[in-house]
Design a protein around this motif. Sequence first.
Motif, PDB file in Angstrom:
ATOM      1  N   TYR A 130       3.208  15.597  -5.360  1.00 11.81           N
ATOM      2  CA  TYR A 130       2.512  14.326  -5.562  1.00 11.81           C
ATOM      3  C   TYR A 130       1.005  14.509  -5.751  1.00 11.81           C
ATOM      4  O   TYR A 130       0.299  13.555  -6.075  1.00 11.81           O
ATOM      5  CB  TYR A 130       2.759  13.396  -4.362  1.00 11.81           C
ATOM      6  N   GLY A 131       0.501  15.711  -5.544  1.00 11.83           N
ATOM      7  CA  GLY A 131      -0.927  15.963  -5.708  1.00 11.83           C
ATOM      8  C   GLY A 131      -1.761  15.204  -4.693  1.00 11.83           C
ATOM      9  O   GLY A 131      -1.367  15.054  -3.529  1.00 11.83           O
ATOM     10  N   LYS A 132      -2.905  14.680  -5.147  1.00  7.60           N
ATOM     11  CA  LYS A 132      -3.767  13.909  -4.259  1.00  7.60           C
ATOM     12  C   LYS A 132      -3.261  12.468  -4.174  1.00  7.60           C
ATOM     13  O   LYS A 132      -3.081  11.808  -5.196  1.00  7.60           O
ATOM     14  CB  LYS A 132      -5.209  13.923  -4.756  1.00  7.60           C
ATOM     15  N   ILE A 133      -3.049  12.009  -2.957  1.00  8.46           N
ATOM     16  CA  ILE A 133      -2.519  10.651  -2.755  1.00  8.46           C
ATOM     17  C   ILE A 133      -3.322   9.969  -1.655  1.00  8.46           C
ATOM     18  O   ILE A 133      -3.896  10.626  -0.777  1.00  8.46           O
ATOM     19  CB  ILE A 133      -1.025  10.666  -2.375  1.00  8.46           C
ATOM     20  N   ASN A 134      -3.363   8.629  -1.712  1.00 11.59           N
ATOM     21  CA  ASN A 134      -3.995   7.875  -0.623  1.00 11.59           C
ATOM     22  C   ASN A 134      -2.926   7.515   0.424  1.00 11.59           C
ATOM     23  O   ASN A 134      -1.748   7.863   0.289  1.00 11.59           O
ATOM     24  CB  ASN A 134      -4.716   6.636  -1.158  1.00 11.59           C
ATOM     25  N   LEU A 135      -3.330   6.792   1.448  1.00  8.59           N
ATOM     26  CA  LEU A 135      -2.413   6.513   2.553  1.00  8.59           C
ATOM     27  C   LEU A 135      -1.268   5.598   2.127  1.00  8.59           C
ATOM     28  O   LEU A 135      -0.132   5.747   2.589  1.00  8.59           O
ATOM     29  CB  LEU A 135      -3.185   5.875   3.719  1.00  8.59           C
ATOM     30  N   GLU A 136      -1.579   4.657   1.241  1.00  8.99           N
ATOM     31  CA  GLU A 136      -0.513   3.781   0.763  1.00  8.99           C
ATOM     32  C   GLU A 136       0.535   4.581   0.011  1.00  8.99           C
ATOM     33  O   GLU A 136       1.747   4.409   0.222  1.00  8.99           O
ATOM     34  CB  GLU A 136      -1.087   2.689  -0.143  1.00  8.99           C
ATOM     35  N   THR A 137       0.115   5.454  -0.875  1.00 11.09           N
ATOM     36  CA  THR A 137       1.060   6.277  -1.635  1.00 11.09           C
ATOM     37  C   THR A 137       1.828   7.216  -0.714  1.00 11.09           C
ATOM     38  O   THR A 137       2.999   7.524  -0.956  1.00 11.09           O
ATOM     39  CB  THR A 137       0.319   7.080  -2.717  1.00 11.09           C
ATOM     40  N   LEU A 138       1.173   7.671   0.338  1.00  8.84           N
ATOM     41  CA  LEU A 138       1.873   8.505   1.318  1.00  8.84           C
ATOM     42  C   LEU A 138       3.119   7.777   1.837  1.00  8.84           C
ATOM     43  O   LEU A 138       4.197   8.375   1.936  1.00  8.84           O
ATOM     44  CB  LEU A 138       0.931   8.827   2.482  1.00  8.84           C
ATOM     45  N   ALA A 188       0.455  -2.822   7.472  1.00 10.88           N
ATOM     46  CA  ALA A 188       1.491  -3.746   7.003  1.00 10.88           C
ATOM     47  C   ALA A 188       1.403  -3.950   5.495  1.00 10.88           C
ATOM     48  O   ALA A 188       2.428  -4.017   4.797  1.00 10.88           O
ATOM     49  CB  ALA A 188       1.358  -5.081   7.729  1.00 10.88           C
ATOM     50  N   LYS A 189       0.182  -4.020   4.953  1.00 13.77           N
ATOM     51  CA  LYS A 189       0.024  -4.173   3.508  1.00 13.77           C
ATOM     52  C   LYS A 189       0.537  -2.933   2.763  1.00 13.77           C
ATOM     53  O   LYS A 189       1.144  -3.044   1.702  1.00 13.77           O
ATOM     54  CB  LYS A 189      -1.443  -4.436   3.168  1.00 13.77           C
ATOM     55  N   MET A 190       0.279  -1.761   3.328  1.00 13.48           N
ATOM     56  CA  MET A 190       0.819  -0.540   2.720  1.00 13.48           C
ATOM     57  C   MET A 190       2.348  -0.554   2.735  1.00 13.48           C
ATOM     58  O   MET A 190       3.002  -0.095   1.783  1.00 13.48           O
ATOM     59  CB  MET A 190       0.306   0.689   3.475  1.00 13.48           C
ATOM     60  N   MET A 191       2.918  -1.097   3.814  1.00 13.15           N
ATOM     61  CA  MET A 191       4.385  -1.156   3.910  1.00 13.15           C
ATOM     62  C   MET A 191       4.965  -2.172   2.935  1.00 13.15           C
ATOM     63  O   MET A 191       6.116  -2.040   2.501  1.00 13.15           O
ATOM     64  CB  MET A 191       4.788  -1.488   5.346  1.00 13.15           C
ATOM     65  N   GLU A 192       4.204  -3.180   2.576  1.00 12.34           N
ATOM     66  CA  GLU A 192       4.654  -4.092   1.524  1.00 12.34           C
ATOM     67  C   GLU A 192       4.839  -3.333   0.213  1.00 12.34           C
ATOM     68  O   GLU A 192       5.780  -3.593  -0.550  1.00 12.34           O
ATOM     69  CB  GLU A 192       3.643  -5.222   1.327  1.00 12.34           C
ATOM     70  N   ALA A 193       3.919  -2.411  -0.049  1.00 13.49           N
ATOM     71  CA  ALA A 193       4.018  -1.619  -1.285  1.00 13.49           C
ATOM     72  C   ALA A 193       5.280  -0.761  -1.275  1.00 13.49           C
ATOM     73  O   ALA A 193       5.869  -0.501  -2.338  1.00 13.49           O
ATOM     74  CB  ALA A 193       2.775  -0.747  -1.434  1.00 13.49           C
ATOM     75  N   VAL A 194       5.711  -0.299  -0.114  1.00 10.72           N
ATOM     76  CA  VAL A 194       6.958   0.484  -0.012  1.00 10.72           C
ATOM     77  C   VAL A 194       8.131  -0.347  -0.503  1.00 10.72           C
ATOM     78  O   VAL A 194       9.014   0.148  -1.208  1.00 10.72           O
ATOM     79  CB  VAL A 194       7.200   0.934   1.444  1.00 10.72           C
TER      80      VAL A 194
END
Length: 587
Positions: A346-354, A467-473
């Motif tokens: 995945y290369g460089k990723i932010n916390l949401e992408t993690l 929680a917002k990051m989990m919405e993206a999941v």
Amino acid sequence: MNIENGAHRPGKWRFRFVYAIALVLFLVAGGRLFYLTVVDKEFLQNQGERRAVRSESIPATRGMILDRRGEPLAVSTPTWTLIANPKALWKMEQDPQQGETPSQEIKRLADAMGVGQAWLQDRFTNNKNRSFMYLKRQVAPHEADRIMAANVVGVSKTREYKRFYPAGEVAAQVVGFTNIDDKGQEGIELAYDKALQGNPGKRTFLKDLNGNVLRSIGQDEPERPGQNIDLSIDLRLQYLAYRELKAAVTEHRATSASAVILDVRTGEILAMVNQPSYNPNDRSALEYDELRNRAVIDLFEPGSTMKPFTVAAALMSGQYNTESTINTAPGYLRIGRFTIRDEGNYGKINLETLLVKSSNIGASKIAFSLPQDAIWNIDYELGIGSPVGIGFPGEATGNLPSHPKWHPSEIATLSYGYGLSVSTLQLAQAYMTLANGGYRVPVSIFKQDGKPVGKQVIPRNVARDVAKMMEAVVQRGSGRAAQIPGYSVAGKTGTVHRVGSKGYEYDQYNAMFAGFAPASNPRLAMVVMINDPKGRQYYGGEVAAPVFSRVMEGALTILNISPDLPDGLREVRLDTKKAPYRVAQGN
């Protein structure tokens, strides 16, 4: 001198007269006593046995178990228990005035009961010298009346109560059941047996040989019914969750499964279901494995469902913000002889992408950059490794390992949910806390009247960003099958290898989904755990997420929780301002 002798003689005569009368009375009484105790002994014994003072316990009605809306989950219905006095029946052989023999009486009783005469004869013969024997317990009133109409010597009936479970297998492991003596054996029936039992009453009466009450004697002591128990369970949600979980287990040929729904604000358990289950009203084919309330007792490694808490630990440390990046190239990470892998590079990723990509390498690198106990601390504060404390029999504590000195591999595995164990209820508690703005409230199996007092364990702004990051999941990651039309959903999938006798089984899995909705204003948190699906699909996003979607959609509708996405899925935008994270006080 003569006068004195004359005066003395009348007194001596009177003494002898009284003595003679007393002797006669003594002889009469002694003779009567001899006659009664020797000559007429059998007659008196028979009369004494025919009319005896008895004390009888009056059973108290067991308290009801109700759901939060007053729907009955366990009720007691009045029944009759038939008892016999074999000793009294066999005494008929010694009484020539009796018109029938004991065998004739037993035959008439066998016909009324619908049982074999030889079997019943053996029972009476084996208990020939006893004055008490159960014939049949918890008999319906009409059946008891039919048997009593046979008018068999020594046969009588006494009041008892039989437990009935209207929800059947749907709430079996939660409610539990009682034995024939009305004692709790499993579930709430066992845990709160004393409160449910009540206090039996007592009455004293005169009874004849046939068990007929002649008259009451003395003051009766009234019974006191047991307490009713109001559970937090909503039977509507319980039915819904049970139906969908059972269908998923059948579809994916899973070994077992469990699911829990919590009220985010109050900590109340609104549904707790398990597979396989059993019918508490008919336990003739019951298997021991079906008794377990798996949601509370069974432990498993939570896997990737723990990654949101690793991200929360990163944000709380001050070393990361929502725009921080982590280099996961080249898709694997070696730690000595131990290799951590992602599904791709995945290369460089932010916390949401993690979280969206569920990167094990990203979670591990976060863990390596934090103090050794950072992730352990947040897991502990969320209740991992501690009993939830709902008072349920056999509740598992789980395992959150603590080491004086952590090995790098132990730090890494803890960050992505391996090397620890939780129950479905514990994991639901952790997600409820995240949904509640990081404010942890006690979990309860009982209906709550007021707002519970809890503790802020994750800063509110951290909980909101995670929680917002989990919405993206759910929108574009592995949790897409958890989407609900009209509602925003935050969640995380998990798929872990099951542990076997020789370590991890690489062809056996546990599939999980944990989340809450509506994500913009969370009301319900839910965890679905499916053990060992054997079909072609075994990932949490394929097996557990669809169950979450169907159950949560129905629950939100039933509880009249308004949709927060009238125009479809909303675009999630994280607040990129690098404000400091602080623990908020209160909720």
